[in-house]
Design a protein around this motif. Structure first.
Motif, PDB file in Angstrom:
ATOM      1  N   ASP A  22       0.850  -1.188   0.000  1.00 26.75           N
ATOM      2  CA  ASP A  22       0.000   0.000   0.000  1.00 26.75           C
ATOM      3  C   ASP A  22       0.887   1.240   0.000  1.00 26.75           C
ATOM      4  O   ASP A  22       1.712   1.406   0.900  1.00 26.75           O
ATOM      5  N   VAL A  23       0.699   2.107  -0.992  1.00 28.83           N
ATOM      6  CA  VAL A  23       1.517   3.315  -1.095  1.00 28.83           C
ATOM      7  C   VAL A  23       1.366   4.182   0.155  1.00 28.83           C
ATOM      8  O   VAL A  23       2.319   4.857   0.576  1.00 28.83           O
ATOM      9  N   ALA A  24       0.199   4.150   0.784  1.00 25.12           N
ATOM     10  CA  ALA A  24      -0.036   4.972   1.965  1.00 25.12           C
ATOM     11  C   ALA A  24       0.876   4.602   3.129  1.00 25.12           C
ATOM     12  O   ALA A  24       1.086   5.408   4.047  1.00 25.12           O
ATOM     13  N   HIS A  25       1.436   3.394   3.118  1.00 31.20           N
ATOM     14  CA  HIS A  25       2.313   2.959   4.201  1.00 31.20           C
ATOM     15  C   HIS A  25       3.760   3.408   3.998  1.00 31.20           C
ATOM     16  O   HIS A  25       4.555   3.361   4.952  1.00 31.20           O
ATOM     17  N   ALA A  26       4.121   3.802   2.794  1.00 26.02           N
ATOM     18  CA  ALA A  26       5.532   4.016   2.461  1.00 26.02           C
ATOM     19  C   ALA A  26       6.183   5.091   3.327  1.00 26.02           C
ATOM     20  O   ALA A  26       7.237   4.855   3.938  1.00 26.02           O
ATOM     21  N   VAL A  27       5.594   6.262   3.381  1.00 23.92           N
ATOM     22  CA  VAL A  27       6.215   7.381   4.087  1.00 23.92           C
ATOM     23  C   VAL A  27       6.244   7.167   5.596  1.00 23.92           C
ATOM     24  O   VAL A  27       7.304   7.321   6.222  1.00 23.92           O
ATOM     25  N   PRO A  28       5.120   6.792   6.244  1.00 21.87           N
ATOM     26  CA  PRO A  28       5.209   6.567   7.694  1.00 21.87           C
ATOM     27  C   PRO A  28       6.158   5.435   8.069  1.00 21.87           C
ATOM     28  O   PRO A  28       6.832   5.501   9.102  1.00 21.87           O
ATOM     29  N   LEU A  29       6.244   4.403   7.243  1.00 20.87           N
ATOM     30  CA  LEU A  29       7.183   3.312   7.505  1.00 20.87           C
ATOM     31  C   LEU A  29       8.613   3.813   7.431  1.00 20.87           C
ATOM     32  O   LEU A  29       9.444   3.526   8.318  1.00 20.87           O
ATOM     33  N   ALA A  30       8.922   4.558   6.380  1.00 20.05           N
ATOM     34  CA  ALA A  30      10.281   5.089   6.230  1.00 20.05           C
ATOM     35  C   ALA A  30      10.635   6.005   7.395  1.00 20.05           C
ATOM     36  O   ALA A  30      11.744   5.940   7.940  1.00 20.05           O
ATOM     37  N   LEU A  37      12.513  -6.203  10.591  1.00 18.31           N
ATOM     38  CA  LEU A  37      12.298  -4.824  11.041  1.00 18.31           C
ATOM     39  C   LEU A  37      10.927  -4.295  10.639  1.00 18.31           C
ATOM     40  O   LEU A  37      10.441  -3.329  11.226  1.00 18.31           O
ATOM     41  N   THR A  38      10.338  -4.906   9.621  1.00 18.45           N
ATOM     42  CA  THR A  38       9.055  -4.408   9.108  1.00 18.45           C
ATOM     43  C   THR A  38       8.034  -5.546   9.033  1.00 18.45           C
ATOM     44  O   THR A  38       7.594  -5.915   7.942  1.00 18.45           O
ATOM     45  N   PRO A  39       7.637  -6.112  10.167  1.00 18.02           N
ATOM     46  CA  PRO A  39       6.680  -7.223  10.128  1.00 18.02           C
ATOM     47  C   PRO A  39       5.366  -6.805   9.481  1.00 18.02           C
ATOM     48  O   PRO A  39       4.877  -5.696   9.707  1.00 18.02           O
ATOM     49  N   ALA A  40       4.832  -7.705   8.675  1.00 17.10           N
ATOM     50  CA  ALA A  40       3.635  -7.380   7.889  1.00 17.10           C
ATOM     51  C   ALA A  40       2.466  -6.956   8.766  1.00 17.10           C
ATOM     52  O   ALA A  40       1.704  -6.053   8.403  1.00 17.10           O
ATOM     53  N   ASP A  41       2.318  -7.590   9.940  1.00 20.11           N
ATOM     54  CA  ASP A  41       1.182  -7.236  10.786  1.00 20.11           C
ATOM     55  C   ASP A  41       1.325  -5.829  11.345  1.00 20.11           C
ATOM     56  O   ASP A  41       0.350  -5.074  11.440  1.00 20.11           O
ATOM     57  N   ALA A  42       2.539  -5.435  11.689  1.00 17.64           N
ATOM     58  CA  ALA A  42       2.762  -4.082  12.210  1.00 17.64           C
ATOM     59  C   ALA A  42       2.520  -3.039  11.129  1.00 17.64           C
ATOM     60  O   ALA A  42       1.922  -1.976  11.385  1.00 17.64           O
ATOM     61  N   ALA A  80       0.553  -3.391   8.483  1.00 20.31           N
ATOM     62  CA  ALA A  80      -0.884  -3.368   8.187  1.00 20.31           C
ATOM     63  C   ALA A  80      -1.660  -2.569   9.228  1.00 20.31           C
ATOM     64  O   ALA A  80      -2.621  -1.861   8.893  1.00 20.31           O
ATOM     65  N   ARG A  81      -1.226  -2.641  10.490  1.00 18.27           N
ATOM     66  CA  ARG A  81      -1.912  -1.924  11.563  1.00 18.27           C
ATOM     67  C   ARG A  81      -1.439  -0.480  11.707  1.00 18.27           C
ATOM     68  O   ARG A  81      -2.039   0.291  12.457  1.00 18.27           O
ATOM     69  N   GLY A  82      -0.356  -0.152  11.026  1.00 14.66           N
ATOM     70  CA  GLY A  82       0.218   1.175  11.204  1.00 14.66           C
ATOM     71  C   GLY A  82       0.882   1.333  12.558  1.00 14.66           C
ATOM     72  O   GLY A  82       0.886   2.424  13.140  1.00 14.66           O
ATOM     73  N   ASP A  83       1.460   0.247  13.063  1.00 16.41           N
ATOM     74  CA  ASP A  83       2.131   0.277  14.363  1.00 16.41           C
ATOM     75  C   ASP A  83       3.569   0.758  14.163  1.00 16.41           C
ATOM     76  O   ASP A  83       4.528  -0.016  14.243  1.00 16.41           O
ATOM     77  N   TRP A  84       3.693   2.046  13.893  1.00 18.10           N
ATOM     78  CA  TRP A  84       5.005   2.610  13.546  1.00 18.10           C
ATOM     79  C   TRP A  84       5.931   2.646  14.755  1.00 18.10           C
ATOM     80  O   TRP A  84       7.160   2.564  14.599  1.00 18.10           O
TER      81      TRP A  84
END
Length: 215
Positions: free
Chosen positions: A27-35, A188-193, A195-199
């Motif tokens: 999901d593109v929406a996850h890219a910036v907060p994840l980074a 470092l980037t588990p899929a469940d975290a 998906a939940r936005g657990d930054w």
């Protein structure tokens, strides 16, 4: 290394932190907060794999909106992949194997490349094209630390980034080797975290990884 705006060398990519996160984004929406979460934890070299339809869009978002990150493209399998990644804003590339066409494309583009190798012949092919910093992939399945120890004799001028099967449980064993500069891992980037936005969890995992000791 100062992040700046120029592309890092392969050695700079490997030496910046003990772990390069191997990132798969759906999901593109996850890219910036994840980074931003990874950078907050001390991890700046981010490998976004070209395994999903949104990968290039994610690279572009991170490149434009997270200036403290150095975003690269993983799973680069062709010269066209390298070109598309650079156009999206990638500043380094990582390939799962090595062929001359990928090496030449990245050289011509001025894009640092960590070529994937799993055999002595692949190491020789990459070295012939001028590559001394290599990704050992799939590390655990291809022989793990024992293989890297064996390679240290004939290839003592090569630095490796083992990726594939590397986790918190065995990262230290890899990082203790003199020919390992860093490791690559998806923990470092588990899929469940994601998906939940657990930054906050991802920042914590990044901070723990950034503190891992190296040889």
């Amino acid at each position: 290394m100062a992040v700046g705006t120029s592309n890092p060398t392969a050695l700079e990519v490997m030496q910046d932190a003990p772990v390069i996160p191997v990132i798969v984004l759906q999901d593109v929406a996850h890219a910036v907060p994840l980074a931003r979460a990874l950078v907050a934890g001390g991890i700046r070299m981010l490998e976004v794999t070209l395994r999903t339809p949104v990968a290039l869009a994610c690279i572009e978002k991170i490149a434009k909106e997270v200036p403290d990150a150095v975003v690269g493209a993983g799973t680069v399998r062709s010269a066209a992949d390298a070109q598309a990644a650079q156009l999206a804003g990638a500043r380094f590339a990582v390939s799962p194997g090595y062929i001359h066409a990928i090496g030449k494309a990245c050289h011509d583009l001025g894009l640092a490349l960590l070529p994937g190798v799993a055999t002595g012949s692949e190491i020789l092919a990459a070295q012939e094209d001028g590559y001394q910093q290599l990704k050992f992939f799939p590390a655990l399945q291809a022989g793990g630390p024992a293989m890297l120890k064996a390679w240290h004799g004939p290839f003592n001028d090569v630095l490796f980034c083992p990726t594939g099967g590397v986790s918190t449980a065995n990262a230290g064993e890899f990082l203790a080797l003199p020919n390992v500069a860093c490791v690559g891992g998806s923990w470092l980037t588990p899929a469940d975290a994601v998906a939940r936005g657990d930054w906050d969890r991802i920042t914590q995992l990044a901070a723990e990884a950034a503190r891992l000791p190296r040889a």
